[in-house]
Design a protein around this motif. Structure first.
Motif, PDB file in Angstrom:
ATOM      1  N   LYS A  19      46.639  40.154  53.497  1.00 54.23           N
ATOM      2  CA  LYS A  19      46.928  41.516  53.957  1.00 54.23           C
ATOM      3  C   LYS A  19      47.628  42.310  52.857  1.00 54.23           C
ATOM      4  O   LYS A  19      48.543  41.836  52.212  1.00 54.23           O
ATOM      5  CB  LYS A  19      47.806  41.443  55.209  1.00 54.23           C
ATOM      6  N   GLY A  20      47.143  43.529  52.662  1.00 46.95           N
ATOM      7  CA  GLY A  20      47.728  44.406  51.653  1.00 46.95           C
ATOM      8  C   GLY A  20      47.111  44.239  50.276  1.00 46.95           C
ATOM      9  O   GLY A  20      47.287  45.096  49.412  1.00 46.95           O
ATOM     10  N   GLU A  21      46.392  43.133  50.057  1.00 45.98           N
ATOM     11  CA  GLU A  21      45.823  42.847  48.744  1.00 45.98           C
ATOM     12  C   GLU A  21      44.303  42.752  48.736  1.00 45.98           C
ATOM     13  O   GLU A  21      43.663  43.152  47.772  1.00 45.98           O
ATOM     14  CB  GLU A  21      46.387  41.515  48.215  1.00 45.98           C
ATOM     15  N   ARG A  22      43.740  42.177  49.785  1.00 51.93           N
ATOM     16  CA  ARG A  22      42.317  41.863  49.803  1.00 51.93           C
ATOM     17  C   ARG A  22      41.665  42.319  51.101  1.00 51.93           C
ATOM     18  O   ARG A  22      42.299  42.349  52.144  1.00 51.93           O
ATOM     19  CB  ARG A  22      42.094  40.338  49.688  1.00 51.93           C
ATOM     20  N   LYS A  47      24.838  36.900  41.548  1.00 54.20           N
ATOM     21  CA  LYS A  47      25.868  37.401  40.631  1.00 54.20           C
ATOM     22  C   LYS A  47      26.165  38.887  40.813  1.00 54.20           C
ATOM     23  O   LYS A  47      27.325  39.287  40.850  1.00 54.20           O
ATOM     24  CB  LYS A  47      25.464  37.115  39.187  1.00 54.20           C
ATOM     25  N   ASP A  48      25.122  39.716  40.945  1.00 53.68           N
ATOM     26  CA  ASP A  48      25.366  41.153  41.075  1.00 53.68           C
ATOM     27  C   ASP A  48      26.093  41.477  42.382  1.00 53.68           C
ATOM     28  O   ASP A  48      26.914  42.386  42.429  1.00 53.68           O
ATOM     29  CB  ASP A  48      24.073  41.958  40.947  1.00 53.68           C
ATOM     30  N   ILE A  49      25.814  40.721  43.419  1.00 55.71           N
ATOM     31  CA  ILE A  49      26.505  40.924  44.703  1.00 55.71           C
ATOM     32  C   ILE A  49      27.953  40.447  44.581  1.00 55.71           C
ATOM     33  O   ILE A  49      28.875  41.112  45.036  1.00 55.71           O
ATOM     34  CB  ILE A  49      25.783  40.187  45.851  1.00 55.71           C
ATOM     35  N   ALA A  54      33.792  41.500  44.141  1.00 54.52           N
ATOM     36  CA  ALA A  54      35.013  41.460  43.338  1.00 54.52           C
ATOM     37  C   ALA A  54      35.561  42.869  43.116  1.00 54.52           C
ATOM     38  O   ALA A  54      36.772  43.100  43.221  1.00 54.52           O
ATOM     39  CB  ALA A  54      34.740  40.771  42.002  1.00 54.52           C
ATOM     40  N   GLU A  55      34.667  43.817  42.835  1.00 56.36           N
ATOM     41  CA  GLU A  55      35.070  45.214  42.633  1.00 56.36           C
ATOM     42  C   GLU A  55      35.759  45.780  43.875  1.00 56.36           C
ATOM     43  O   GLU A  55      36.641  46.627  43.782  1.00 56.36           O
ATOM     44  CB  GLU A  55      33.837  46.050  42.289  1.00 56.36           C
ATOM     45  N   ARG A  56      35.341  45.306  45.035  1.00 59.89           N
ATOM     46  CA  ARG A  56      35.879  45.795  46.311  1.00 59.89           C
ATOM     47  C   ARG A  56      36.992  44.905  46.862  1.00 59.89           C
ATOM     48  O   ARG A  56      37.401  45.048  48.009  1.00 59.89           O
ATOM     49  CB  ARG A  56      34.739  45.932  47.327  1.00 59.89           C
ATOM     50  N   ASP A  57      37.470  43.967  46.054  1.00 59.51           N
ATOM     51  CA  ASP A  57      38.543  43.052  46.474  1.00 59.51           C
ATOM     52  C   ASP A  57      38.197  42.356  47.784  1.00 59.51           C
ATOM     53  O   ASP A  57      39.009  42.279  48.707  1.00 59.51           O
ATOM     54  CB  ASP A  57      39.876  43.803  46.623  1.00 59.51           C
TER      55      ASP A  57
END
Length: 131
Positions: A19-22, A47-49, A54-57
């Motif tokens: 919570k608060g991070e991811r 990989k692209d997904i 990762a970009e969206r945490d």
């Protein structure tokens, strides 16, 4: 992708820690249910997904009926998750605030998932800061 089967930490504690991070995508499938839980995992694996996640945490937690400890089963059935154990497949998208933003019972395509996340106010702020 994580599974609570081999962890000593409860699902509730894991979600509280994130919570608060991811953001978290929680996937539940019955042990003898259809292939949806496997299909959902496979769709999120390329990989692209993975880079988009990762970009969206975004973390993914996979729960399988027979490996689910009783405290976690109780938590899922007696909380806002409203798990129906007889369902073959269920998924929940949690925002960084720990709240359930979307519930689904069919496999969700990555573009749908990313569009949903990108529409969240906190994600919009993140995208503005990166520009």
């Amino acid at each position: 992708m994580e599974s609570t089967a081999n962890l000593r930490t409860s699902l509730k504690a894991i979600l509280e820690e994130k919570k608060g991070e991811r953001r978290v995508l929680v996937l539940y499938g019955r042990e003898n249910g259809p292939h949806q839980i496997i299909e959902q995992q496979e769709i999120l694996h390329p990989k692209d997904i993975a880079e988009g996640m990762a970009e969206r945490d975004l973390d993914v937690i996979v729960l399988v009926g027979y490996t689910l400890p009783e405290p976690d089963r109780w938590f899922l059935t007696h909380s806002e998750f409203k798990l129906v154990p007889s369902e073959d497949f269920q998924g929940w998208l949690l925002g960084k605030d720990g709240e359930i933003k979307h519930t689904f019972k069919q496999v969700m395509q990555p573009d749908e998932l990313f569009k949903l996340i990108d529409s969240m106010p906190m994600r919009k702020d993140e995208m503005k800061k990166k520009s």
